[in-house]
Design a protein around this motif. Structure first.
Motif, mmCIF file in Angstrom:
data_model
loop_
_atom_site.group_PDB
_atom_site.id
_atom_site.type_symbol
_atom_site.label_atom_id
_atom_site.label_comp_id
_atom_site.label_asym_id
_atom_site.label_seq_id
_atom_site.Cartn_x
_atom_site.Cartn_y
_atom_site.Cartn_z
ATOM 1 N N MET A 1 0.814 -1.186 0.000
ATOM 2 C CA MET A 1 0.000 0.000 0.000
ATOM 3 C C MET A 1 0.861 1.254 0.000
ATOM 4 O O MET A 1 0.617 2.155 -0.778
ATOM 5 N N PHE A 2 1.877 1.336 0.858
ATOM 6 C CA PHE A 2 2.677 2.551 0.931
ATOM 7 C C PHE A 2 3.779 2.531 -0.104
ATOM 8 O O PHE A 2 4.487 1.547 -0.260
ATOM 9 N N GLU A 3 3.923 3.650 -0.799
ATOM 10 C CA GLU A 3 5.005 3.793 -1.767
ATOM 11 C C GLU A 3 6.252 4.335 -1.082
ATOM 12 O O GLU A 3 7.361 4.052 -1.489
ATOM 13 N N PHE A 4 6.043 5.129 -0.044
ATOM 14 C CA PHE A 4 7.158 5.717 0.689
ATOM 15 C C PHE A 4 6.845 5.685 2.175
ATOM 16 O O PHE A 4 5.710 5.926 2.586
ATOM 17 N N SER A 5 7.854 5.378 2.990
ATOM 18 C CA SER A 5 7.688 5.480 4.437
ATOM 19 C C SER A 5 9.031 5.817 5.072
ATOM 20 O O SER A 5 10.091 5.450 4.549
ATOM 21 N N ILE A 6 8.971 6.536 6.181
ATOM 22 C CA ILE A 6 10.175 6.913 6.906
ATOM 23 C C ILE A 6 9.859 6.914 8.399
ATOM 24 O O ILE A 6 8.787 7.350 8.811
ATOM 25 N N LEU A 7 10.789 6.378 9.188
ATOM 26 C CA LEU A 7 10.672 6.364 10.635
ATOM 27 C C LEU A 7 11.813 7.187 11.201
ATOM 28 O O LEU A 7 12.987 6.928 10.894
ATOM 29 N N LEU A 8 11.473 8.177 12.015
ATOM 30 C CA LEU A 8 12.454 9.051 12.650
ATOM 31 C C LEU A 8 12.347 8.923 14.159
ATOM 32 O O LEU A 8 11.251 8.710 14.684
ATOM 33 N N SER B 1 14.568 4.122 9.663
ATOM 34 C CA SER B 1 14.303 3.311 8.476
ATOM 35 C C SER B 1 13.630 4.181 7.429
ATOM 36 O O SER B 1 12.929 5.140 7.745
ATOM 37 N N ILE B 2 13.885 3.817 6.190
ATOM 38 C CA ILE B 2 13.281 4.535 5.066
ATOM 39 C C ILE B 2 13.020 3.524 3.957
ATOM 40 O O ILE B 2 13.843 2.634 3.719
ATOM 41 N N ALA B 3 11.873 3.628 3.327
ATOM 42 C CA ALA B 3 11.525 2.710 2.246
ATOM 43 C C ALA B 3 10.874 3.498 1.117
ATOM 44 O O ALA B 3 9.978 4.302 1.351
ATOM 45 N N CYS B 4 11.368 3.280 -0.086
ATOM 46 C CA CYS B 4 10.767 3.888 -1.270
ATOM 47 C C CYS B 4 11.006 2.948 -2.445
ATOM 48 O O CYS B 4 11.905 2.106 -2.400
ATOM 49 N N PRO B 5 10.207 3.064 -3.500
ATOM 50 C CA PRO B 5 10.372 2.159 -4.639
ATOM 51 C C PRO B 5 11.723 2.366 -5.319
ATOM 52 O O PRO B 5 12.345 3.417 -5.193
ATOM 53 N N GLU B 6 12.155 1.350 -6.030
ATOM 54 C CA GLU B 6 13.460 1.391 -6.697
ATOM 55 C C GLU B 6 13.566 2.524 -7.719
ATOM 56 O O GLU B 6 14.629 3.075 -7.920
#
Length: 115
Positions: free
Chosen positions: A1-8, A85-90
């Protein structure tokens, strides 16, 4: 569902600040762009806000608006937020979603930890 996520996270034991901030953006089941923000004390339930946006650009602007305040955390909390952590599509760079100051500060901190 999420295309981008970041945890600070920002931790200042002297002031007893233990803060967590999570931002995620992507399409929901109906195809609408959604930005979800969760924040609060680390280990506590915290708060959650969700905003529906018109398109990806509006979602990006909302994410940037949320994260730009985190860049000023040292003035308020005494310590900066660190990216856990950070997640985004390639096909997308984190710099598309994040303020450059936030990413640059964390790159410098990680290099200092390695030395």
């Amino acid at each position: 569902m999420f295309e981008f996520s970041i945890l600070l996270e920002a931790c200042n034991p002297e002031k007893k600040h233990w803060r967590s901030y999570f931002v995620a953006s992507g399409k929901d089941l109906l195809g609408d762009w959604v930005v979800e923000v969760s924040y609060g004390r680390i280990g506590a339930r915290g708060h959650r806000k969700t905003k529906v946006c018109a398109d990806q650009e509006a979602a990006r602007e909302e994410v940037l608006k949320c994260l730009e305040r985190r860049v000023n955390a040292p003035k308020r909390l005494g310590v900066p937020y660190k990216v856990k952590s950070i997640a985004c599509p390639e096909n997308s760079a984190p710099s598309f979603w994040c303020p450059p100051e936030l990413l640059q500060a964390n790159i410098l901190q990680n290099k200092q930890q390695l030395i």
